[in-house]
Every structure is written in structure tokens, then in C-alpha cells.
Design an enzyme around this catalytic site. Structure first.
Site, PDB file in Angstrom:
ATOM      1  N   PHE A 102      37.312  12.538  79.191  1.00 47.87           N
ATOM      2  CA  PHE A 102      37.090  13.971  79.331  1.00 47.87           C
ATOM      3  C   PHE A 102      36.896  14.265  80.814  1.00 47.87           C
ATOM      4  CE2 PHE A 102      36.175  16.491  75.393  1.00 47.87           C
ATOM      5  CZ  PHE A 102      36.688  15.573  74.505  1.00 47.87           C
ATOM      6  N   ASP A 115      27.991   9.749  88.757  1.00 45.05           N
ATOM      7  CA  ASP A 115      28.871   9.037  89.687  1.00 45.05           C
ATOM      8  C   ASP A 115      28.063   8.245  90.704  1.00 45.05           C
ATOM      9  OD1 ASP A 115      31.294   9.787  88.609  1.00 45.05           O
ATOM     10  OD2 ASP A 115      31.315  11.691  89.693  1.00 45.05           O
ATOM     11  N   LYS A 128      43.394  11.691  87.234  1.00 49.30           N
ATOM     12  CA  LYS A 128      42.472  10.797  86.510  1.00 49.30           C
ATOM     13  C   LYS A 128      43.227   9.975  85.461  1.00 49.30           C
ATOM     14  CE  LYS A 128      38.477  13.569  87.520  1.00 49.30           C
ATOM     15  NZ  LYS A 128      37.504  14.570  87.161  1.00 49.30           N
ATOM     16  N   LYS A 158      42.927   6.103  86.162  1.00 55.17           N
ATOM     17  CA  LYS A 158      42.083   5.369  85.212  1.00 55.17           C
ATOM     18  C   LYS A 158      42.916   4.685  84.131  1.00 55.17           C
ATOM     19  CE  LYS A 158      38.302   8.627  86.100  1.00 55.17           C
ATOM     20  NZ  LYS A 158      36.846   8.569  86.014  1.00 55.17           N
ATOM     21  N   ASN A 196      22.394  15.592  84.523  1.00 57.21           N
ATOM     22  CA  ASN A 196      23.364  16.689  84.562  1.00 57.21           C
ATOM     23  C   ASN A 196      23.251  17.507  83.288  1.00 57.21           C
ATOM     24  OD1 ASN A 196      25.371  15.659  82.536  1.00 57.21           O
ATOM     25  ND2 ASN A 196      25.382  13.950  83.985  1.00 57.21           N
ATOM     26  N   LYS A 207       5.184   6.978  91.793  1.00 60.15           N
ATOM     27  CA  LYS A 207       5.596   8.378  91.913  1.00 60.15           C
ATOM     28  C   LYS A 207       5.636   8.755  93.400  1.00 60.15           C
ATOM     29  CE  LYS A 207       4.369  12.968  90.524  1.00 60.15           C
ATOM     30  NZ  LYS A 207       3.211  13.817  90.391  1.00 60.15           N
TER      31      LYS A 207
HETATM   32  N1  CTP Z   1      33.459   8.324  83.699  1.00 63.00           N
HETATM   33  C1  CTP Z   1      33.050   7.027  83.503  1.00 63.00           C
HETATM   34  N2  CTP Z   1      32.241   6.416  84.419  1.00 63.00           N
HETATM   35  C2  CTP Z   1      31.836   7.066  85.535  1.00 63.00           C
HETATM   36  C3  CTP Z   1      32.257   8.399  85.751  1.00 63.00           C
HETATM   37  C4  CTP Z   1      33.063   8.994  84.810  1.00 63.00           C
HETATM   38  O1  CTP Z   1      33.430   6.427  82.492  1.00 63.00           O
HETATM   39  N3  CTP Z   1      31.033   6.446  86.391  1.00 63.00           N
HETATM   40  C5  CTP Z   1      34.329   8.945  82.691  1.00 63.00           C
HETATM   41  C6  CTP Z   1      33.721  10.126  81.961  1.00 63.00           C
HETATM   42  O2  CTP Z   1      33.051   9.717  80.770  1.00 63.00           O
HETATM   43  C7  CTP Z   1      34.938  10.968  81.636  1.00 63.00           C
HETATM   44  C8  CTP Z   1      35.912  10.657  82.757  1.00 63.00           C
HETATM   45  O3  CTP Z   1      35.462   9.432  83.359  1.00 63.00           O
HETATM   46  O4  CTP Z   1      35.549  10.583  80.418  1.00 63.00           O
HETATM   47  C9  CTP Z   1      36.038  11.679  83.830  1.00 63.00           C
HETATM   48  O5  CTP Z   1      34.773  11.938  84.380  1.00 63.00           O
HETATM   49  P1  CTP Z   1      34.653  12.692  85.766  1.00 63.00           P
HETATM   50  O6  CTP Z   1      33.217  12.736  86.174  1.00 63.00           O
HETATM   51  O7  CTP Z   1      35.403  13.970  85.671  1.00 63.00           O
HETATM   52  O8  CTP Z   1      35.494  11.679  86.663  1.00 63.00           O
HETATM   53  P2  CTP Z   1      35.338  11.163  88.087  1.00 63.00           P
HETATM   54  O9  CTP Z   1      36.380  10.107  88.224  1.00 63.00           O
HETATM   55  O10 CTP Z   1      33.927  10.792  88.360  1.00 63.00           O
HETATM   56  O11 CTP Z   1      35.796  12.390  88.968  1.00 63.00           O
HETATM   57  P3  CTP Z   1      35.000  13.492  89.780  1.00 63.00           P
HETATM   58  O12 CTP Z   1      35.172  13.065  91.180  1.00 63.00           O
HETATM   59  O13 CTP Z   1      35.727  14.755  89.429  1.00 63.00           O
HETATM   60  O14 CTP Z   1      33.552  13.461  89.311  1.00 63.00           O
END
Ligand code: CTP
Length: 263
Positions: free
Chosen positions: A180, A135, A194, A198, A66, A145
Site C-alpha cells: 500500500f 521509515d 515503488k 520493491k 503515525n 524519561k
Molecule cells: N513498507 C515496509 N517497510 C518499511 C516502509 C514501508 O514494508 N520500512 C511498506 C508499507 O507497508 C507499504 C509500502 O511499503 O506497503 C509502501 O510504504 P511507503 O511508506 O509508502 O513506502 P516508502 O518506500 O517508505 O516510501 P516513502 O518515501 O513514500 O515513505
């Protein structure tokens, strides 16, 4: 207006013992910061910071990644060190040079980031997760490859939510955990969700639909959502925002006045 840092005591090049050694670099840094009015309010604390993207391998030469540059996390690491903290920086692949005083753990995948974070969680009094963790990861990584052969489908499987795991497994109640969230719509509502799901102390929400801030940029703007309030941080350089985030972390640990009054 000149502040003199006195030389250190000890053996000198001329063979004598006395005052004349170059002061320790740590002393020079500490005195410089004191003169500049930088407070050492994180002395004795360990701050665990995650930064950058994660890369989920598809085959030996390709990955899912990303656009996170890591700049925000590295700025927080630098700011925390200047305020006297020990910093553990768990970082995905970035083009940045980490602060030399940080303990740096380089990782690539979400799983490696999780393992590194869990290893250092117990010693941290403050955890700040700026990393843009994937995610999803590729279910079956190819050892060879992958060759072009028309349409293809990649099967993905969810990664562990590291932040949620930290929120659920707090080692001590005084630990401050900040996440974040980069959002493109309904930012505050998503951040609040969140925060609740969380079980963390704050979510720093960036509206990445705004031009000139966020991913890759030198500047950022955010709304910090806590259970008690929403704090708007106007657009500013990432280093200045890093200082604001650390101030909020320290404030979160101070019991709210209303709570003290009701005890
Ligand atoms: N985060 C994490 N582990 C993951 C995904 C996210 O620890 N597998 C943490 C990120 O480091 C960040 C926070 O969760 O501090 C929010 O990340 P974000 O991608 O916005 O959260 P998600 O719960 O994955 O929500 P979304 O569906 O919006 O991607």
C-alpha cells in the site's frame, strides 16, 4: 426461503446417540456464507496481512508513530477469512478488535514487524502490507524519561524496508505480494516507482490529500498499480475495498491472457 442447517450426529444430553447436536460453528458459518453467495475462493490459502502503525520508542513514555488506524488491514483480514483463508495478521498498536479467526501477532516497532513477517512469509500464498511502517527509528533510545531542556535533536536511522525484502526473497514465484502507499502528490508515478523498486505485484495507492478517505476513515478510494494496468477503485467502505483488493490478488495469479497466447 428458510435454509435449514441440519443438526450434528453424536452423543446427546438425554444419553442417546443420534442427530440432535448443535451443528459445529464452522459448519454454521460455512453454510451461512454459501447461502449469502460468499465464495470460498481463498480456501486452503494463507494470507499474511500487516496493519496499523509502528511505534518507534524515544524513551519509556514517548514514541514516533503515525496516523494509521489499521482499519484497512483489519477489513482485508476479515474479508479473507470469510472467503475461506487462514489469516496471519501482524498488527501494530490499534484500537481495533482483530477477527477472532485470525492468527494475530501484536508488534510495536518496525523491527518487530519485520521479524514477525519474515517468520510467516514462507507459509503465505498472498501477502498484503497495509501497515504504515516507520521509515526511521530513533538511533539511541533513552532508558530514562528525557527531561525538558530547551532545544533538542533526535538522531534517526532508517528501518529495514520489509516490503522490498519480501519482493527480493520470494519463496515461490506464485506468491502474490501487494503493498500500500499513501501519497499526497504524483501518486501514480510514486506507486509505479515503488512497484518497480520493491519488486512486488501491485501497489494500492491512496491519495491521502483527498478529504474523507484513508487514515482513520471508514471509507477509502485507491488506484491499484500493477505492471499491466492501473485499476481505479472508487470511494467505498473499507470492507468493500478489501474484497476488491483480494479479487485483484487472485486475478494477478491467473496468467494474463496475452502471456498465455505468447507461450
Ligand atoms: N513498507 C515496509 N517497510 C518499511 C516502509 C514501508 O514494508 N520500512 C511498506 C508499507 O507497508 C507499504 C509500502 O511499503 O506497503 C509502501 O510504504 P511507503 O511508506 O509508502 O513506502 P516508502 O518506500 O517508505 O516510501 P516513502 O518515501 O513514500 O515513505
Amino acid at each position: 426461503g428458510v435454509h435449514v442447517i441440519e443438526p450434528g450426529l453424536g452423543y446427546l444430553a438425554c444419553g442417546m446417540v443420534g442427530a440432535g447436536r448443535l451443528a459445529d460453528p464452522e459448519k454454521i458459518v460455512a453454510e451461512t456464507l454459501a447461502v449469502l453467495g460468499v465464495s470460498q475462493d481463498l480456501a486452503g490459502e494463507t494470507v499474511l496481512i500487516t496493519a496499523g502503525p509502528t511505534y518507534e520508542p524515544i524513551d519509556p513514555v514517548r514514541f514516533l508513530g503515525n496516523s494509521s488506524s489499521g482499519k484497512m488491514g483489519y477489513a482485508i483480514a476479515e474479508a479473507a477469512i470469510r472467503r475461506g483463508a487462514k489469516v496471519v495478521l501482524v498488527t501494530g498498536p490499534t484500537a481495533l478488535t482483530p477477527p477472532s479467526a485470525a492468527e494475530v501477532v501484536q508488534v510495536e516497532t518496525a523491527e518487530q514487524m519485520r521479524n514477525a513477517v519474515m517468520e510467516h512469509f514462507a507459509e503465505a500464498s498472498i501477502v498484503i502490507k497495509t501497515a504504515a511502517v516507520a521509515d526511521y527509528t530513533v538511533k539511541q533510545r533513552s532508558d530514562q524519561k528525557i527531561k525538558r531542556k530547551g532545544e533538542m535533536t533526535l538522531e534517526l536511522t532508517p528501518t529495514a524496508d520489509i516490503l522490498a525484502e519480501l519482493g527480493a526473497r520470494r519463496v515461490k514465484p506464485s506468491q502474490i505480494i501487494i503493498g500500500f502507499a499513501a501519497e499526497t502528490e504524483h501518486g501514480i508515478a510514486h506507486a509505479r516507482e515503488k512497484l518497480r523498486n520493491k519488486k512486488v505485484d501491485a501497489i494500492v495507492m491512496n491519495d491521502v490529500s483527498q478529504a474523507g478517505i484513508g487514515f482513520g476513515s471508514e471509507r477509502n478510494a485507491a488506484t491499484v498499480v500493477t505492471t499491466h494496468e492501473e485499476i481505479d477503485i472508487p470511494e467505498m467502505p473499507k470492507f468493500a475495498m478489501a474484497q476488491r483488493v483480494l479479487e485483484i490478488a487472485l486475478k494477478l495469479r491467473t496468467p494474463q491472457k496475452s502471456e498465455v497466447a505468447s507461450r
